[in-house]
Write a protein that holds these residues in place. Structure first.
Motif, PDB file in Angstrom:
ATOM      1  N   ASP A  17       0.764  -0.759  -0.042  1.00  0.00           N
ATOM      2  CA  ASP A  17      -0.046  -0.124  -0.026  1.00  0.00           C
ATOM      3  C   ASP A  17       0.467   1.196   0.249  1.00  0.00           C
ATOM      4  OD1 ASP A  17       1.231  -0.727   2.635  1.00  0.00           O
ATOM      5  OD2 ASP A  17      -0.768   0.165   3.730  1.00  0.00           O
ATOM      6  N   VAL A  18       1.852   1.025   0.226  1.00  0.00           N
ATOM      7  CA  VAL A  18       3.003   2.002  -0.517  1.00  0.00           C
ATOM      8  C   VAL A  18       2.798   2.978  -1.085  1.00  0.00           C
ATOM      9  CG1 VAL A  18       5.669   3.087  -0.771  1.00  0.00           C
ATOM     10  CG2 VAL A  18       4.717   1.100   1.400  1.00  0.00           C
ATOM     11  N   PHE A  19       2.588   4.474  -0.963  1.00  0.00           N
ATOM     12  CA  PHE A  19       2.439   5.821  -2.879  1.00  0.00           C
ATOM     13  C   PHE A  19       3.199   6.771  -2.359  1.00  0.00           C
ATOM     14  CE2 PHE A  19      -0.857   6.011   0.620  1.00  0.00           C
ATOM     15  CZ  PHE A  19      -0.830   8.069   0.579  1.00  0.00           C
ATOM     16  N   VAL A  20       3.181   7.966  -3.616  1.00  0.00           N
ATOM     17  CA  VAL A  20       3.798   8.376  -2.763  1.00  0.00           C
ATOM     18  C   VAL A  20       2.503   9.087  -3.357  1.00  0.00           C
ATOM     19  CG1 VAL A  20       6.120   9.992  -3.771  1.00  0.00           C
ATOM     20  CG2 VAL A  20       5.815   7.512  -3.046  1.00  0.00           C
ATOM     21  N   LEU A  21       2.360  10.842  -2.895  1.00  0.00           N
ATOM     22  CA  LEU A  21       1.662  12.078  -2.876  1.00  0.00           C
ATOM     23  C   LEU A  21       2.586  13.524  -2.687  1.00  0.00           C
ATOM     24  CD1 LEU A  21      -1.241  12.543  -4.950  1.00  0.00           C
ATOM     25  CD2 LEU A  21      -2.274  12.738  -2.548  1.00  0.00           C
ATOM     26  N   LYS A  22       2.799  13.894  -3.546  1.00  0.00           N
ATOM     27  CA  LYS A  22       2.974  14.995  -2.990  1.00  0.00           C
ATOM     28  C   LYS A  22       3.197  16.361  -4.210  1.00  0.00           C
ATOM     29  CE  LYS A  22       6.773  17.802  -1.179  1.00  0.00           C
ATOM     30  NZ  LYS A  22       6.504  18.445  -0.054  1.00  0.00           N
ATOM     31  N   ALA A  23       2.782  17.419  -3.689  1.00  0.00           N
ATOM     32  CA  ALA A  23       2.595  19.030  -4.270  1.00  0.00           C
ATOM     33  C   ALA A  23       3.277  19.720  -4.166  1.00  0.00           C
ATOM     34  CB  ALA A  23       0.944  19.328  -3.844  1.00  0.00           C
ATOM     35  N   HIS A  24       4.537  20.000  -5.156  1.00  0.00           N
ATOM     36  CA  HIS A  24       4.851  21.757  -5.279  1.00  0.00           C
ATOM     37  C   HIS A  24       4.620  23.000  -5.634  1.00  0.00           C
ATOM     38  CE1 HIS A  24       8.665  19.816  -3.884  1.00  0.00           C
ATOM     39  NE2 HIS A  24       8.836  19.165  -5.148  1.00  0.00           N
ATOM     40  N   THR A  25       4.574  23.919  -4.840  1.00  0.00           N
ATOM     41  CA  THR A  25       3.734  25.234  -5.688  1.00  0.00           C
ATOM     42  C   THR A  25       4.566  25.895  -6.910  1.00  0.00           C
ATOM     43  OG1 THR A  25       2.462  24.957  -4.239  1.00  0.00           O
ATOM     44  CG2 THR A  25       2.207  27.054  -4.808  1.00  0.00           C
ATOM     45  N   VAL A  26       4.801  26.969  -7.355  1.00  0.00           N
ATOM     46  CA  VAL A  26       5.461  27.971  -7.518  1.00  0.00           C
ATOM     47  C   VAL A  26       5.082  29.096  -8.270  1.00  0.00           C
ATOM     48  CG1 VAL A  26       6.606  28.205  -9.924  1.00  0.00           C
ATOM     49  CG2 VAL A  26       6.519  25.895  -9.881  1.00  0.00           C
ATOM     50  N   HIS A  27       5.531  29.815  -7.952  1.00  0.00           N
ATOM     51  CA  HIS A  27       5.106  31.413  -8.011  1.00  0.00           C
ATOM     52  C   HIS A  27       6.283  31.880  -9.340  1.00  0.00           C
ATOM     53  CE1 HIS A  27       2.956  30.780  -4.306  1.00  0.00           C
ATOM     54  NE2 HIS A  27       4.048  30.278  -3.987  1.00  0.00           N
TER      55      HIS A  27
END
Length: 309
Positions: A293-303
């Motif tokens: 059940d391992v996953f990778v979910l990641k959000a990066h924000t760019v300005h």
């Protein structure tokens, strides 16, 4: 150090790095052996390549045929080379405080037949940008700014190195990574949420202890405007690797959790440390090395912001 080391988790050592970028190890630490860290930094940045390519596709709509792209805190050059591939008419300069990592960047550019459009500068940010021969059409600062004590002054320095009409793309913020369900079948549910709290406290201390640290409200569009730039956009990008993940993704998850366990021991209670130990034991069926059940979910924000023409 001037490192992004583009993706160490994002706040930990940052990059041990990031501090040296990623986190988990970045952070300008002079005692970090970057030659040893390089393979891990490369593997992590390669895992995030889909996210970076999405960022670059967006930037391609914002930036007109850049002649010079500068990657500040480049680490071993994975993202620098992605920029060279995404903008085939541009020259790319990777800037980092670690010469061993820049050696890796040059070797990568050579392997990808990009060496004729690829250069490096070794030095700490923002001063190293003074060595640029020409102002940048696109300056990329990914999780490197928060390792500089006076972020407002650093943004002014970044802005000064832009060509008229040039764009600064600042990657700061986003959402903490998620790797596991809330309830993993042992230990107290909500482990990653508690790790977020401990890491956030660590990050606050890291910022306060930087040389020349200045407290700032992290309103990046407002800070970009204060630096004399025109804020043009903000967008978040998602890395979504659902279960079952690849061995590369498992290695990334294990590396991040290992850095957290080792870097934040005082903030974790005994039960959570025991849970992390099980998650990181390759011989345990419940470890991240083996569980399904391992996953990778990641959000990066760019300005993004532009210097007046």
């Amino acid at each position: 150090m001037a490192h992004d080391h583009h993706d160490h988790h994002d706040r930990q050592d940052h990059h041990g790095h990031h501090g040296r970028q990623d986190h988990h190890g970045h952070h300008g630490h002079t005692d970090v052996d970057w030659a040893v860290m390089a393979p891990m930094l490369e593997a992590q940045a390669e895992l995030f390549a889909p996210l970076y390519r999405s960022v670059m596709a967006w930037l391609a709509k914002e930036v007109t045929e850049p002649g010079l792209i500068v990657d500040t805190g480049s680490g071993p050059g994975v993202v620098s080379c992605l920029f060279a591939e995404a903008f085939p008419g541009a020259r790319v300069v990777a800037v980092d405080g670690s010469e061993p990592l820049l050696e890796r960047a040059r070797a990568r550019a050579a392997r990808l037949a990009l060496a004729d459009r690829f250069g490096t500068i070794a030095g700490e940010l923002p001063g190293a940008l003074g060595e640029l021969d020409y102002p940048a059409d696109l300056l990329w600062a990914s999780n490197s700014l928060h390792h500089l004590g006076d972020q407002r002054a650093a943004l002014v320095a970044f802005a000064e190195r832009l060509a008229p009409g040039g764009t600064l793309a600042l990657l700061e913020g986003g959402l903490p990574a998620r790797f596991l369900p809330r309830d993993i079948g042992f230990g107290r549910p909500g482990l990653q949420t508690r790790l977020d709290v401990v890491e956030a406290e660590w990050f606050t201390r890291m910022r306060a202890e930087l040389p020349g640290a200045v407290t700032e409200t992290e309103d990046w569009p407002a800070l970009l405007t204060a630096a004399g730039l025109k804020h043009t956009g903000t967008r978040s990008f998602l890395l979504d690797l659902p279960a079952p993940v690849t061995d590369q993704a498992r290695a990334y998850v294990a590396a991040v959790l290992t850095r957290l366990r080792d870097a934040l021991p005082d903030g974790l209670d005994r039960d959570d440390r025991a849970t992390l130990d099980r998650l990181l034991d390759p011989g345990d069926e419940a470890s991240v090395h083996r569980r399904s059940d391992v996953f990778v979910l990641k959000a990066h924000t760019v300005h993004t912001a532009v210097r007046s023409a």
